[in-house]
Design a protein around this motif. Structure first.
Motif, PDB file in Angstrom:
ATOM      1  N   GLY A  25      41.496  36.932 -43.051  1.00  0.00           N
ATOM      2  CA  GLY A  25      41.280  37.129 -44.473  1.00  0.00           C
ATOM      3  C   GLY A  25      40.864  38.542 -44.803  1.00  0.00           C
ATOM      4  N   ALA A  26      39.939  39.107 -44.010  1.00  0.00           N
ATOM      5  CA  ALA A  26      39.478  40.471 -44.244  1.00  0.00           C
ATOM      6  C   ALA A  26      40.607  41.476 -44.066  1.00  0.00           C
ATOM      7  N   PHE A  27      41.466  41.258 -43.082  1.00  0.00           N
ATOM      8  CA  PHE A  27      42.585  42.172 -42.832  1.00  0.00           C
ATOM      9  C   PHE A  27      43.515  42.233 -44.034  1.00  0.00           C
ATOM     10  N   THR A  28      43.806  41.077 -44.617  1.00  0.00           N
ATOM     11  CA  THR A  28      44.740  41.011 -45.738  1.00  0.00           C
ATOM     12  C   THR A  28      44.234  41.786 -46.956  1.00  0.00           C
ATOM     13  N   CYS A  29      42.932  41.852 -47.138  1.00  0.00           N
ATOM     14  CA  CYS A  29      42.358  42.544 -48.302  1.00  0.00           C
ATOM     15  C   CYS A  29      42.596  44.049 -48.274  1.00  0.00           C
ATOM     16  N   GLY A  30      43.045  44.574 -47.139  1.00  0.00           N
ATOM     17  CA  GLY A  30      43.254  46.008 -47.022  1.00  0.00           C
ATOM     18  C   GLY A  30      44.607  46.488 -47.474  1.00  0.00           C
ATOM     19  N   SER A  31      45.449  45.598 -48.009  1.00  0.00           N
ATOM     20  CA  SER A  31      46.770  46.003 -48.478  1.00  0.00           C
ATOM     21  C   SER A  31      47.000  45.491 -49.886  1.00  0.00           C
ATOM     22  N   ALA A  32      47.728  46.261 -50.669  1.00  0.00           N
ATOM     23  CA  ALA A  32      47.999  45.884 -52.053  1.00  0.00           C
ATOM     24  C   ALA A  32      49.049  44.791 -52.116  1.00  0.00           C
ATOM     25  N   GLY A  33      48.921  43.922 -53.136  1.00  0.00           N
ATOM     26  CA  GLY A  33      49.925  42.891 -53.349  1.00  0.00           C
ATOM     27  C   GLY A  33      49.557  41.574 -52.726  1.00  0.00           C
ATOM     28  N   THR A  34      50.326  40.560 -53.050  1.00  0.00           N
ATOM     29  CA  THR A  34      50.085  39.220 -52.534  1.00  0.00           C
ATOM     30  C   THR A  34      50.826  39.018 -51.218  1.00  0.00           C
ATOM     31  N   HIS A  35      50.084  38.721 -50.155  1.00  0.00           N
ATOM     32  CA  HIS A  35      50.703  38.380 -48.874  1.00  0.00           C
ATOM     33  C   HIS A  35      51.677  39.452 -48.384  1.00  0.00           C
ATOM     34  N   SER A  36      51.305  40.703 -48.545  1.00  0.00           N
ATOM     35  CA  SER A  36      52.202  41.774 -48.134  1.00  0.00           C
ATOM     36  C   SER A  36      51.953  42.249 -46.712  1.00  0.00           C
ATOM     37  N   ASP A  37      50.809  41.875 -46.113  1.00  0.00           N
ATOM     38  CA  ASP A  37      50.461  42.377 -44.788  1.00  0.00           C
ATOM     39  C   ASP A  37      49.552  41.371 -44.097  1.00  0.00           C
ATOM     40  N   PHE A  38      49.909  40.994 -42.872  1.00  0.00           N
ATOM     41  CA  PHE A  38      49.136  40.007 -42.118  1.00  0.00           C
ATOM     42  C   PHE A  38      48.802  40.539 -40.738  1.00  0.00           C
ATOM     43  N   VAL A  39      47.661  40.124 -40.206  1.00  0.00           N
ATOM     44  CA  VAL A  39      47.298  40.506 -38.858  1.00  0.00           C
ATOM     45  C   VAL A  39      48.192  39.774 -37.857  1.00  0.00           C
ATOM     46  N   ASP A  40      48.587  40.479 -36.790  1.00  0.00           N
ATOM     47  CA  ASP A  40      49.385  39.835 -35.748  1.00  0.00           C
ATOM     48  C   ASP A  40      48.471  39.417 -34.593  1.00  0.00           C
ATOM     49  N   ARG A  41      49.068  38.870 -33.536  1.00  0.00           N
ATOM     50  CA  ARG A  41      48.252  38.313 -32.452  1.00  0.00           C
ATOM     51  C   ARG A  41      47.433  39.395 -31.748  1.00  0.00           C
ATOM     52  N   ASP A  42      48.039  40.548 -31.477  1.00  0.00           N
ATOM     53  CA  ASP A  42      47.299  41.629 -30.819  1.00  0.00           C
ATOM     54  C   ASP A  42      46.163  42.119 -31.705  1.00  0.00           C
ATOM     55  N   GLY A  43      46.456  42.271 -32.999  1.00  0.00           N
ATOM     56  CA  GLY A  43      45.418  42.703 -33.930  1.00  0.00           C
ATOM     57  C   GLY A  43      44.303  41.692 -34.026  1.00  0.00           C
ATOM     58  N   MET A  44      44.646  40.422 -34.003  1.00  0.00           N
ATOM     59  CA  MET A  44      43.643  39.370 -34.053  1.00  0.00           C
ATOM     60  C   MET A  44      42.697  39.463 -32.857  1.00  0.00           C
ATOM     61  N   GLU A  45      43.240  39.608 -31.666  1.00  0.00           N
ATOM     62  CA  GLU A  45      42.405  39.691 -30.475  1.00  0.00           C
ATOM     63  C   GLU A  45      41.467  40.891 -30.540  1.00  0.00           C
ATOM     64  N   ARG A  46      41.999  42.036 -30.987  1.00  0.00           N
ATOM     65  CA  ARG A  46      41.182  43.236 -31.081  1.00  0.00           C
ATOM     66  C   ARG A  46      40.069  43.095 -32.120  1.00  0.00           C
ATOM     67  N   LEU A  47      40.413  42.588 -33.299  1.00  0.00           N
ATOM     68  CA  LEU A  47      39.437  42.488 -34.383  1.00  0.00           C
ATOM     69  C   LEU A  47      38.393  41.394 -34.119  1.00  0.00           C
ATOM     70  N   VAL A  48      38.806  40.312 -33.483  1.00  0.00           N
ATOM     71  CA  VAL A  48      37.848  39.261 -33.128  1.00  0.00           C
ATOM     72  C   VAL A  48      36.845  39.799 -32.110  1.00  0.00           C
ATOM     73  N   ALA A  49      37.330  40.543 -31.123  1.00  0.00           N
ATOM     74  CA  ALA A  49      36.426  41.113 -30.124  1.00  0.00           C
ATOM     75  C   ALA A  49      35.444  42.078 -30.768  1.00  0.00           C
ATOM     76  N   ALA A  50      35.923  42.879 -31.722  1.00  0.00           N
ATOM     77  CA  ALA A  50      35.061  43.856 -32.395  1.00  0.00           C
ATOM     78  C   ALA A  50      34.040  43.180 -33.308  1.00  0.00           C
ATOM     79  N   ALA A  51      34.395  42.002 -33.838  1.00  0.00           N
ATOM     80  CA  ALA A  51      33.524  41.316 -34.801  1.00  0.00           C
ATOM     81  C   ALA A  51      32.448  40.470 -34.135  1.00  0.00           C
ATOM     82  N   ARG A  52      32.614  40.171 -32.843  1.00  0.00           N
ATOM     83  CA  ARG A  52      31.612  39.362 -32.157  1.00  0.00           C
ATOM     84  C   ARG A  52      30.299  40.135 -32.032  1.00  0.00           C
ATOM     85  N   PRO A  53      29.179  39.462 -32.147  1.00  0.00           N
ATOM     86  CA  PRO A  53      27.874  40.117 -32.011  1.00  0.00           C
ATOM     87  C   PRO A  53      27.725  40.776 -30.642  1.00  0.00           C
TER      88      PRO A  53
END
Length: 308
Positions: A280-308
């Motif tokens: 959800g946070a990733f999508t907020c960084g692009s203009a428009g409705t559903h114009s940009d989604f995180v992919d699997r590699d991005g998900m793994e990277r961002l989840v690792a960065a978001a963990r305490p």
């Protein structure tokens, strides 16, 4: 001798929720004085809730099937062209009422207010012979609250597929949303309308229906999750967006897709929430409705960065 059941072909079948959104950028989400105001160029995007869940899951590498009504019009052709370009598996029935549209106002902070046209009549239904073969080949079915798919639940009763829905800004009482709330295994909604009643509403979903889990997203405040068997909802903080927030259109749908991605992979609730929050946070960084989604590699990277 009974035939052994075949393995599901689709990880996720999304039923309903395709359309086109016109995004208009405004100074504030309020009507200004006078009878007109100049705004930046408005843009059309393929959007709506089912579209967001389908494309979000598709970007994460899940095998997705998306079915719906679509008009034989300019907007319908725009939808088909985008899905063909992205390789999304989509089939539709032509609706004489045209392709649904929405007008989304977005302020400088990325907050939005949406107007959806209710062009499909209340008695319109997806033909059973159209959706049933796809239903029988799906591991999970996500039903958008578009009404013309409400009969699908009857056929889900005898299948092994799990189900989910997104009630959006439900007030906790509207019977249209309640039909979906009480018949889905996973229920998502926004806390925007219920506010201080969020715990009560989530509890009502679980007590009255079949859901094993209900989630109320709350924008920058994170989300509230109630799991069957637990005394009350747990609050989870939001994930800090990696990119500046420019548009919150589609953030809730992206959350659902990220949550389902982790859930269908067998992750615990905490990891599902984190994946949904990241998407959800990733999508907020692009203009428009559903114009940009995180992919699997991005998900793994961002989840690792978001963990305490």
């Amino acid at each position: 001798m009974a035939t052994a059941p075949t393995a599901p072909v689709h990880d996720v079948l999304v039923v309903g929720g395709a359309g086109v959104d016109t995004v208009v950028r405004v100074d504030a989400l309020e009507v200004p004085p006078g009878d007109s105001v100049s705004v930046p160029p408005a843009h059309d995007y393929v959007g709506h809730t089912g579209n967001g869940v389908a494309l979000g899951c598709h970007a994460l590498g899940l095998a997705v099937k998306f079915v719906d009504f679509l008009g034989d019009d300019v907007q319908g052709r725009m939808v088909l062209e985008r899905y063909a370009g992205l390789g999304l598996d989509f089939e539709h029935v032509v609706s004489p009422h045209g392709t649904p549209r929405g007008i989304n106002l977005v302020d400088p902070g990325g907050r939005r207010f949406s107007f959806y046209d209710g062009r499909h009549p209340a008695d319109l239904r997806l033909p059973r012979e159209f959706y049933l073969p796809h239903l029988e080949r799906a591991a999970h079915v996500h039903l958008s609250i578009v009404n013309h798919n409400r009969d699908v639940y009857e056929d889900l009763e005898g299948l092994e597929a799990t189900s989910s829905t997104d009630l959006h800004d439900w007030d906790g009482e509207n019977p249209h949303h309640l039909h979906y709330a009480l018949r889905s295994d996973l229920v998502f909604m926004s806390a925007a309308t219920v506010r201080d009643r969020v715990g009560e509403v989530l509890r009502g979903i679980l007590d009255r229906g079949r859901a094993r889990l209900a989630v109320a997203t709350d924008g920058a405040e994170g989300c509230h999750v109630l799991v069957r068997g637990e005394e009350g909802p747990r609050h989870f903080p939001a994930v800090r967006p990696e990119r500046p927030v420019v548009d919150t259109n589609g953030a809730g749908d992206a959350f659902v897709s990220g949550f389902l991605y982790a859930h269908l992979g067998g992750a615990p609730v905490e990891e599902c929430v984190l994946a949904g929050s990241v998407a959800g946070a990733f999508t907020c960084g692009s203009a428009g409705t559903h114009s940009d989604f995180v992919d699997r590699d991005g998900m793994e990277r961002l989840v690792a960065a978001a963990r305490p």
